[in-house]
Write a protein that holds these residues in place. Structure first.
Motif, short mmCIF file in Angstrom:
data_model
loop_
_atom_site.label_atom_id
_atom_site.label_comp_id
_atom_site.label_asym_id
_atom_site.label_seq_id
_atom_site.Cartn_x
_atom_site.Cartn_y
_atom_site.Cartn_z
N ILE A 6 1.14 -1.20 0.04
CA ILE A 6 0.07 0.06 0.21
C ILE A 6 0.89 1.23 -0.08
O ILE A 6 1.70 1.36 0.52
CB ILE A 6 -0.91 -0.12 1.26
CG1 ILE A 6 -1.78 -0.93 1.30
CG2 ILE A 6 -1.59 1.37 1.34
CD1 ILE A 6 -2.79 -1.31 2.41
N GLY A 7 0.41 2.26 -1.04
CA GLY A 7 1.24 3.38 -0.80
C GLY A 7 0.20 4.54 -1.07
O GLY A 7 -0.83 4.27 -1.40
N ASP A 8 0.77 5.80 -0.82
CA ASP A 8 -0.20 6.96 -0.97
C ASP A 8 0.95 7.92 -1.50
O ASP A 8 2.15 7.81 -1.60
CB ASP A 8 -0.82 7.38 0.30
CG ASP A 8 0.21 7.62 1.46
OD1 ASP A 8 1.19 8.34 1.18
OD2 ASP A 8 -0.35 7.42 2.69
N THR A 9 0.31 9.20 -1.93
CA THR A 9 1.07 10.21 -2.50
C THR A 9 2.08 10.73 -1.56
O THR A 9 1.74 11.07 -0.45
CB THR A 9 0.10 11.21 -2.80
OG1 THR A 9 -0.82 10.66 -3.86
CG2 THR A 9 0.96 12.50 -3.83
N GLY A 10 3.37 10.60 -2.03
CA GLY A 10 4.50 11.27 -1.47
C GLY A 10 5.10 10.46 -0.40
O GLY A 10 6.11 10.73 0.32
N ASN A 11 4.86 9.07 -0.24
CA ASN A 11 5.22 8.31 0.50
C ASN A 11 5.57 6.98 0.09
O ASN A 11 4.87 6.56 -1.05
CB ASN A 11 4.27 8.09 1.72
CG ASN A 11 3.86 9.10 2.66
OD1 ASN A 11 4.88 9.92 3.32
ND2 ASN A 11 2.78 9.48 2.80
#
Length: 142
Positions: A6-11
């Motif tokens: 799982i990822g999100d914007t900027g990480n």
């Protein structure tokens, strides 16, 4: 349980663990995760009072004569708010949904009773607050 990236914007993406809740199973496969949400049956042949383990289940009432499914008050069985329980009148005997005593409220459409509509009819009951449930489905008109 299983894991998923799982990822999100900027990480940077990271692994997260998937854990099965009540009535849900998680199966790991080659490069895949399968999530099933099957209803577990609890077959009863006489009147029955719900227990903690009934959360998320289908209570199958199979009796030839009238019978009662009792929803207990919180002091007896404290189901979590949001608990959903399905009830099926499988036998020919009329199934009535009833509170354990006067301290519990069972909400429904004012035009309906708490008697299931006949053999193979279904109703759902959801706990919406302390000692308060809402039931709907194939119920007999008042």
């Amino acid at each position: 349980s299983g894991q998923i990236l799982i990822g999100d914007t900027g990480n940077a993406p990271s692994l997260a663990t998937i854990t099965a809740g009540a009535g849900i199973s998680v199966t790991n496969g080659a490069h895949s995760i399968k999530v099933d949400n099957l209803v577990t049956l609890n077959a009863q042949t006489d009147s029955y009072t719900l227990v903690a383990g009934d959360a998320g289940k289908l209570i199958k009432m199979n009796k030839a004569t009238a019978n009662t499914l009792t929803i207990p008050k919180d002091a007896t069985v404290d189901h979590a708010t949001g608990t959903q329980i399905l009830i099926m009148q499988y036998g020919a005997g009329a199934t009535t949904i009833a509170p354990e005593d006067g301290t519990i409220n069972i909400r429904r459409d004012a035009d309906l009773t708490l008697v299931l509509g006949g053999q193979y009819s279904l109703a759902a009951c959801i706990k919406i607050a302390d000692n308060e449930w809402c039931c709907g489905g194939n119920l007999i008109p008042a």
